[in-house]
Structure formats: C-alpha cells, structure tokens
Design an enzyme around this catalytic site. Sequence first.
Site, PDB file in Angstrom:
ATOM      1  N   ASP A  84      77.971  33.515  72.740  1.00  0.00           N
ATOM      2  CA  ASP A  84      78.259  34.006  71.400  1.00  0.00           C
ATOM      3  C   ASP A  84      78.153  35.540  71.477  1.00  0.00           C
ATOM      4  O   ASP A  84      77.515  36.075  72.396  1.00  0.00           O
ATOM      5  CB  ASP A  84      77.224  33.421  70.425  1.00  0.00           C
ATOM      6  CG  ASP A  84      77.348  34.005  69.045  1.00  0.00           C
ATOM      7  OD1 ASP A  84      78.466  34.021  68.511  1.00  0.00           O
ATOM      8  OD2 ASP A  84      76.319  34.463  68.495  1.00  0.00           O
TER       9      ASP A  84
ATOM     10  N   ASP B 100      77.976  38.095  68.366  1.00  0.00           N
ATOM     11  CA  ASP B 100      77.118  38.726  67.355  1.00  0.00           C
ATOM     12  C   ASP B 100      75.724  38.097  67.382  1.00  0.00           C
ATOM     13  O   ASP B 100      75.575  36.916  67.075  1.00  0.00           O
ATOM     14  CB  ASP B 100      77.726  38.526  65.953  1.00  0.00           C
ATOM     15  CG  ASP B 100      79.098  39.184  65.828  1.00  0.00           C
ATOM     16  OD1 ASP B 100      79.248  40.326  66.294  1.00  0.00           O
ATOM     17  OD2 ASP B 100      80.009  38.543  65.268  1.00  0.00           O
TER      18      ASP B 100
HETATM   19  C1  BG6 Z   1      80.076  35.615  63.562  1.00  0.00           C
HETATM   20  C2  BG6 Z   1      78.926  36.250  62.827  1.00  0.00           C
HETATM   21  O1  BG6 Z   1      80.013  35.948  64.918  1.00  0.00           O
HETATM   22  O2  BG6 Z   1      81.329  36.064  63.043  1.00  0.00           O
HETATM   23  C3  BG6 Z   1      79.051  35.993  61.330  1.00  0.00           C
HETATM   24  O3  BG6 Z   1      77.713  35.680  63.287  1.00  0.00           O
HETATM   25  C4  BG6 Z   1      80.420  36.462  60.852  1.00  0.00           C
HETATM   26  O4  BG6 Z   1      78.038  36.670  60.655  1.00  0.00           O
HETATM   27  C5  BG6 Z   1      81.512  35.776  61.666  1.00  0.00           C
HETATM   28  O5  BG6 Z   1      80.596  36.129  59.474  1.00  0.00           O
HETATM   29  C6  BG6 Z   1      82.922  36.195  61.261  1.00  0.00           C
HETATM   30  O6  BG6 Z   1      83.092  37.554  61.557  1.00  0.00           O
HETATM   31  P1  BG6 Z   1      84.341  38.425  61.100  1.00  0.00           P
HETATM   32  O7  BG6 Z   1      84.175  39.694  61.908  1.00  0.00           O
HETATM   33  O8  BG6 Z   1      85.583  37.670  61.444  1.00  0.00           O
HETATM   34  O9  BG6 Z   1      84.199  38.637  59.635  1.00  0.00           O
HETATM   35 MG    MG Z   2      75.741  34.883  66.592  1.00  0.00          MG
END
Ligand code: BG6
Ligand code: MG
Length: 219
Positions: A12, A14
């Site tokens: 993963d 984030d």
């Molecule tokens: C995930 C995060 O990796 O991506 C979430 O943990 C986030 O918090 C999700 O909402 C979607 O991200 P994005 O950048 O497409 O808004």
């Molecule tokens: Mg994550």
Amino acid sequence: MTDVRPRAVIFDLDGVITDTAEQHYQGWQRLADEEGLPFDRTANEALRGLSRRESLLALLGDRQVDEPTLEAWMERKNRYYVDSLAGMTPDDALPGAVDLVDDAKRRGLKVAIGSSSKNAGLVLEKLQLTDRFDAVADGHSVERAKPAPDLFLEAARRLDVPPGQCVVVEDATSGVDAALAAGMVAVGVGPADRVGHATYRFDTPADIDLGVVLGEGPA
Ligand code: BG6
Ligand code: MG
C-alpha cells in the site's frame, strides 16, 4: 507463513511508503470545517484506505447530498490534497520503507504498489520511487475499492504472480480485509485495533522483518 514461498510483495502507498495518510486527513478536515460537517481525527480513522468517494460518504454519514455536490466536494478535497504534495521530496518516504522494498527485491521477490489513490503515480514521482516497482495498481485500475480484493488481485495479475503467493503490506483495516479476501498474506502496519486481524503485525514499516514473514533469515 504459507505452504508455497511468496513470490511478490504488494505495498500500500499512503501510510506504508509515505505518511500521506495525514495529508488526506487534513484535506477532509478542511472540507468538513468549511461545510460545517462534524469530523475529527478519530472519525478519520474509519476513512483510512477508503477510496475518495467512499471516504466522503463515510464522512457524511446519514446526511444526503446530491451527486453534483458530492463531485464538487471530492474535487475540492483533492485540490487541497494535491496542493499539500507540492513540497514532497524523497525524504518524505517513511523511515525503513524504501529499505523494505529493497529487502524484498534482494530476496528475489517482485514488488508492486496496490493503492486506492488516483494520485499514487504523482506521489511515487515525487518520492522518485516510480522505477523501483515492477507494477502499480492504483485508484484508476479497478472499479471496486478496498475492502474488495480487486485492487490487490489486479496488482498480482500485473506482476504475473498467483494471489496465493503474494504478501500485502497495509496500514488500513479495509486494506487488510482486502488482502485477506484476495487470499494473500497480510502484513499490518500500525496498532492492533486497526490491523490486528492481519496475518502479521508490526508497529511501523521500519519494524517489518520480511525474514519473519517468509520464515527465512536475513537476505
Ligand atoms: C488511499 C488513502 O490510499 O487513497 C485514502 O488511504 C484515500 O485516505 C484514497 O482516500 C483515495 O485517494 P485519492 O488520492 O484518489 O483521493
Ligand atoms: Mg494506507
């Protein structure tokens, strides 16, 4: 441990490779404050790992909002988030995260990113890590977000490795659920009340010992 030796690790992004979990939270908090929606850091824990749309729906709870408003609010939060990435550099990788990726490669494993984010490509670019991975599956790759197994299955498909031979590293409850649903070994990063249901759990990326996960010694 699995019966067959794992052949790949899917990370993963984030909250595992970099701490953008905090910036996602700040973006939602700003939107919530502007719109008078009740939200705080504790409520945010339930959003960890969810797609942009699922995050907003979770934040809204019972409150009904029409589709154009949903779209506008998602776009605004995304703008706050993308703006917050402006100063991101390779130093923003979490301690131990890049070493972990390299350790997996040294052990002969393929490595991929499995991130729900549509900004994963941008974040990897800023961290100068794009070339380090054999495959990237992100928020553009599948319809059904975590906790559905689809994203990790897609990452495995792009790596050409059977799901049963993949290890997933995740910081979110929904991500651990997705990994287990995909029939993969789940390595949880974070507190037990969040990722205690993973196959293995470590407090931070720096604590992850792939030797333990693979049932092997140092690479
Ligand atoms: C995930 C995060 O990796 O991506 C979430 O943990 C986030 O918090 C999700 O909402 C979607 O991200 P994005 O950048 O497409 O808004
Ligand atoms: Mg994550």
